[in-house]
Design a protein around this motif. Sequence first.
Motif, PDB file in Angstrom:
ATOM      1  N   LEU A  87     -13.461  69.382 -12.864  1.00 43.38           N
ATOM      2  CA  LEU A  87     -13.652  67.973 -13.196  1.00 43.38           C
ATOM      3  C   LEU A  87     -13.234  67.080 -12.037  1.00 43.38           C
ATOM      4  N   LYS A  88     -12.220  67.517 -11.292  1.00 38.55           N
ATOM      5  CA  LYS A  88     -11.757  66.804 -10.098  1.00 38.55           C
ATOM      6  C   LYS A  88     -11.348  67.861  -9.098  1.00 38.55           C
ATOM      7  N   ASP A  89     -12.018  67.872  -7.941  1.00 40.97           N
ATOM      8  CA  ASP A  89     -11.723  68.880  -6.933  1.00 40.97           C
ATOM      9  C   ASP A  89     -10.698  68.339  -5.936  1.00 40.97           C
ATOM     10  N   LEU A  90     -10.198  69.230  -5.114  1.00 34.23           N
ATOM     11  CA  LEU A  90      -9.237  68.867  -4.076  1.00 34.23           C
ATOM     12  C   LEU A  90      -9.900  68.026  -2.998  1.00 34.23           C
ATOM     13  N   ASP A  91      -9.121  67.163  -2.386  1.00 36.53           N
ATOM     14  CA  ASP A  91      -9.565  66.424  -1.214  1.00 36.53           C
ATOM     15  C   ASP A  91      -9.214  67.183   0.060  1.00 36.53           C
ATOM     16  N   ALA A  92      -8.192  68.011  -0.004  1.00 37.10           N
ATOM     17  CA  ALA A  92      -7.658  68.695   1.179  1.00 37.10           C
ATOM     18  C   ALA A  92      -8.443  69.963   1.522  1.00 37.10           C
ATOM     19  N   ASP A  93      -8.462  70.272   2.818  1.00 35.00           N
ATOM     20  CA  ASP A  93      -9.003  71.529   3.320  1.00 35.00           C
ATOM     21  C   ASP A  93      -7.895  72.576   3.198  1.00 35.00           C
ATOM     22  N   LEU A  94      -8.188  73.717   2.623  1.00 33.43           N
ATOM     23  CA  LEU A  94      -7.176  74.750   2.405  1.00 33.43           C
ATOM     24  C   LEU A  94      -7.065  75.754   3.540  1.00 33.43           C
ATOM     25  N   HIS A  95      -8.000  75.732   4.451  1.00 35.21           N
ATOM     26  CA  HIS A  95      -8.059  76.743   5.500  1.00 35.21           C
ATOM     27  C   HIS A  95      -6.731  76.851   6.259  1.00 35.21           C
ATOM     28  N   GLY A  96      -6.144  78.057   6.238  1.00 36.58           N
ATOM     29  CA  GLY A  96      -4.922  78.335   6.981  1.00 36.58           C
ATOM     30  C   GLY A  96      -3.642  77.781   6.374  1.00 36.58           C
ATOM     31  N   ARG A  97      -3.728  77.169   5.210  1.00 37.04           N
ATOM     32  CA  ARG A  97      -2.541  76.566   4.590  1.00 37.04           C
ATOM     33  C   ARG A  97      -1.961  77.477   3.517  1.00 37.04           C
ATOM     34  N   HIS A  98      -0.699  77.213   3.185  1.00 38.78           N
ATOM     35  CA  HIS A  98      -0.032  77.902   2.092  1.00 38.78           C
ATOM     36  C   HIS A  98      -0.152  77.006   0.858  1.00 38.78           C
ATOM     37  N   VAL A  99      -0.879  77.490  -0.138  1.00 37.22           N
ATOM     38  CA  VAL A  99      -1.154  76.707  -1.335  1.00 37.22           C
ATOM     39  C   VAL A  99      -0.218  77.151  -2.454  1.00 37.22           C
TER      40      VAL A  99
END
Length: 184
Positions: A87-99
């Motif tokens: 319904l609402k997606d992330l704005d941030a790019d996840l590549h290489g990050r610790h989520v």
Amino acid sequence: MSNGSLDNDIEHVLLSTDQINARLDEIAADISRDYADKDVLVVGVLKGAVMVVADLTRRLTIPVSMDWMAVSSYGSGTKSSGVVRILKDLDADLHGRHVLVVEDIIDSGLTLSWLVANLRSRGPESVEIATMLRKPDAAKVEVDVRYVGFDIPNEFVVGYGLDYAEQYRNLPYVGTLKPEVYGG
């Protein structure tokens, strides 16, 4: 701390404000240690996780970014079909990050399992889960949860972000509703 008429609808307080705060302190210390010197993105799952994310992130001693997702598992009536919509997606790019996905409660684990697979497909360094509450007896799939506040019985609970008919989220504790409130 009283919430007037909302408190009158509660049959039993399962977790007090003090218990929640003490456990949040412990989880925040663990997260701060485990994620020291890492690029961390805290992903709150709307709407229920708002309280947990706010209180947890204020306790962290490391820098973090925050983003939000809203997902819905829908089907007929009150039963989930296992089909999930974003319904609402992330704005941030996840590549290489610790989520670090932060949830209020894990019941069956079906929606969360789908969400973790979706997030992993976006190229993060890691994806872990923190939840305030988990109902082991309600689990339908195995979900690896790194940080658990409390394991609770398979009861319907409200407060601390959890709702019944969009009410009771603002209670500072977790409790069960009186049966007459929901017609149980």
